[in-house]
Design an enzyme around this catalytic site. Structure first.
Site, PDB file in Angstrom:
ATOM      1  CG  ASP A  18      -1.980   1.030   1.216  1.00 45.36           C
ATOM      2  OD1 ASP A  18      -2.017   1.818   0.257  1.00 45.36           O
ATOM      3  OD2 ASP A  18      -2.808   1.058   2.139  1.00 45.36           O
ATOM      4  CG  ASP A  19      -0.002   4.838   0.000  1.00 47.54           C
ATOM      5  OD1 ASP A  19      -0.834   4.475  -0.841  1.00 47.54           O
ATOM      6  OD2 ASP A  19      -0.238   5.688   0.877  1.00 47.54           O
ATOM      7  CB  CYS A  58      -6.600   2.906  -1.388  1.00 52.47           C
ATOM      8  SG  CYS A  58      -5.147   3.522  -0.538  1.00 52.47           S
ATOM      9  CE  LYS A 115      -6.225   0.481   2.038  1.00 54.29           C
ATOM     10  NZ  LYS A 115      -5.360   1.647   1.790  1.00 54.29           N
ATOM     11  CB  SER A 140      -6.611   3.805   4.641  1.00 56.59           C
ATOM     12  OG  SER A 140      -6.661   3.675   3.237  1.00 56.59           O
ATOM     13  CG  HIS A 215      -1.801   4.227   3.750  1.00 52.93           C
ATOM     14  ND1 HIS A 215      -2.104   5.045   4.811  1.00 52.93           N
ATOM     15  CD2 HIS A 215      -2.651   4.576   2.735  1.00 52.93           C
ATOM     16  CE1 HIS A 215      -3.091   5.850   4.462  1.00 52.93           C
ATOM     17  NE2 HIS A 215      -3.438   5.593   3.206  1.00 52.93           N
ATOM     18  CG  ASP A 267      -2.364   0.866  -3.010  1.00 50.72           C
ATOM     19  OD1 ASP A 267      -1.155   1.177  -2.905  1.00 50.72           O
ATOM     20  OD2 ASP A 267      -3.239   1.312  -2.254  1.00 50.72           O
ATOM     21  CG  ASN A 268      -1.801   4.316  -4.438  1.00 48.75           C
ATOM     22  OD1 ASN A 268      -2.915   3.962  -4.027  1.00 48.75           O
ATOM     23  ND2 ASN A 268      -0.876   4.794  -3.620  1.00 48.75           N
ATOM     24  CE  LYS A 288      -2.724   7.659  -1.278  1.00 57.85           C
ATOM     25  NZ  LYS A 288      -2.744   7.223   0.137  1.00 57.85           N
TER      26      LYS A 288
END
Length: 455
Positions: A18-19, A58, A115, A140, A215, A267-268, A288
């Site tokens: 995540d991130d 997300c 998540k 998140s 994240h 995810d990004n 992001k």
């Protein structure tokens, strides 16, 4: 489309960060973060260098991954709200075919760990979307934030404490811990994943392991805290690398590694507003919240010893392609009553063929921010390269970049290539003509009508 032989259905594991930025792994060039397990997977498998998520935040990104469809097709994106929140009344519609639903129809055991962020109400949870079980935080890890004395919200992120984020840890549909102890969350997700693999070693399975980290707020276990040269962010990435190593070690110990495809990506891009608590896009522009390369191009590793042909793949790929690829490898037919935006990548994985994907549409919420065809990417909008605060602006003169020679997007070449720009515009127009309006899932809040303004 390549099909598996009867009785030889492979197992599938997706490890989703995540991130995480394009430049956050050792094998993707980070000078101080140590990721020996993921590096080895990349060397033994395929490292993709032009692999994209289909959204820059997300919720829509995860919807695209699991359905093989752009988020505008199922209402999982909005110009008013970036993602789903704890007060959201919507989620991924049950009419969508997820990877889990498709594989479950072929006898696969399925589990989601980590998540979710596709709806926290019962009808939207993983157990309503083809997963036999769920263990994780449903959105998140920075949500359900508790107000602190003095109101310094940035301090809450830069000096994170468990009690400041009242996020729930769920097992299936029940909350089992609140606030979740995020210091141990990567370790516990890993234990849950290992147990699922061990319990299902004699049948085909699909594991979706979606970490809540890196994240912000950043948390890590005692074993990793203070061990990375990169500071707390490096500690977090190195624990995720350890987690990937535990998955691979388990597969090998059980003797099923040669029948299991493991995919690692994120995810990004990185949330750079948090300085050292955010990651790196490497040589790419943006982060992001943007649809520049740094917002949507991600590390991507495909590992399957004896089947995936080791290589560095520079062809275009996307998380949109994972559903049709898994379906092809498992011999599963997909319902043809909807539009899919993915391609079967199995010939690339197994035989080193060229990628069937030659284009990418870059959405910023519901708008098409840019589009790529071959080496060239055409921009229709611009915004803050840090992602936030949003400063979206329609370009009066479109910009074109050759990503093969200019991945950092420094040199506009539209004057020299007007025909290429025209071809991309035509490609976008064709795509837009095939997108039908659907009910928006992000804008309605619990207790209010959909017509109410989303703030």
């Amino acid at each position: 489309m390549t099909r598996a032989e009867p009785g030889e259905k492979p197992n599938f594991v997706i490890i989703f960060a995540d991130d995480m930025g394009y430049g956050d792994l050792g094998v993707y060039g980070h000078p101080t973060i140590k990721t020996p397990n993921l590096d080895k997977m990349a060397y033994e498998g395929q490292k993709w260098t032009n692999f994209y998520v289909a959204a820059n935040v997300c919720t829509p990104s995860r919807a695209c991954l699991l359905t093989g469809r752009y988020a505008v097709r199922n209402g999982m994106t909005s110009n008013k709200r970036w993602v789903l929140f704890p007060d959201s009344d919507g989620g991924l519609p049950q009419t969508e075919i997820t990877i889990a639903k498709a594989l479950k129809s072929a006898g696969y055991a399925t589990a989601a760990v980590g998540k979710w962020h596709l709806g926290h109400l019962p009808q939207y949870l993983p157990t309503s979307h083809g997963f036999d079980s769920y263990f994780g935080i449903p959105y998140s890890n920075d949500m359900d934030r508790v107000s602190v004395e003095g109101g310094d919200s940035r301090k809450v992120f830069m000096d994170p404490k468990i009690e400041n984020f009242n996020v729930p840890l769920m097992r299936n549909e029940e909350i089992v811990e609140r606030p979740a102890d995020q210091n141990t969350i990567t370790k516990r997700y890993t234990e849950e994943a290992v147990n699922f693999i061990t319990d299902n070693k004699d049948k085909p399975f699909f594991l979706y392991l979606a970490h809540n980290l890196p994240h912000v707020p950043l948390f890590t276990s005692d074993e990793f805290r203070g061990t990375s040269e990169r500071g707390l962010y490096g500690d977090v990435i190195e624990e995720i690398d350890w987690s990937a190593g535990q998955i691979v070690e388990t597969l090998k110990k059980l003797g099923i590694d040669k029948n299991t495809l493991v995919v690692f990506t994120s995810d990004n891009g990185p949330w750079v507003l948090f300085n050292s608590h955010g990651g790196s896009s490497g040589s790419l522009y943006g982060a992001k919240g943007t649809s520049y390369e740094g917002g949507q191009r991600e590390p991507a590793i495909f590992w399957w010893p004896g089947t995936v042909k080791p290589n560095v793949v520079s062809g275009i790929g996307s998380t949109l392609d994972i559903l049709p690829t898994f379906a092809a490898l498992a011999g599963v037919g997909l319902p043809q009553d909807r539009t899919y935006d993915g391609y079967d990548l199995s010939p690339v994985l197994k035989a080193g063929a060229s990628s069937p994907r030659n284009e990418m549409i870059y959405y910023h919420q519901e708008r098409i921010f840019a589009a790529r065809k071959g080496d060239y990417k055409l921009y229709f909008y611009k915004n803050n390269p840090a992602g936030y605060p949003e400063k979206l602006e329609k370009l009066t003169k479109y910009q074109l970049f050759n990503l093969s020679v200019d991945p950092s997007e420094k040199y506009d070449v539209i004057e020299e290539n007007p025909q290429i720009a025209k071809e991309i515009e035509e490609m976008v127009a064709k795509h837009e003509a095939g997108v039908e309006p659907v009910l928006n899932q992000l804008e309605k809040r619990i207790g209010e009508s959909l017509s109410s303004e989303s703030k």
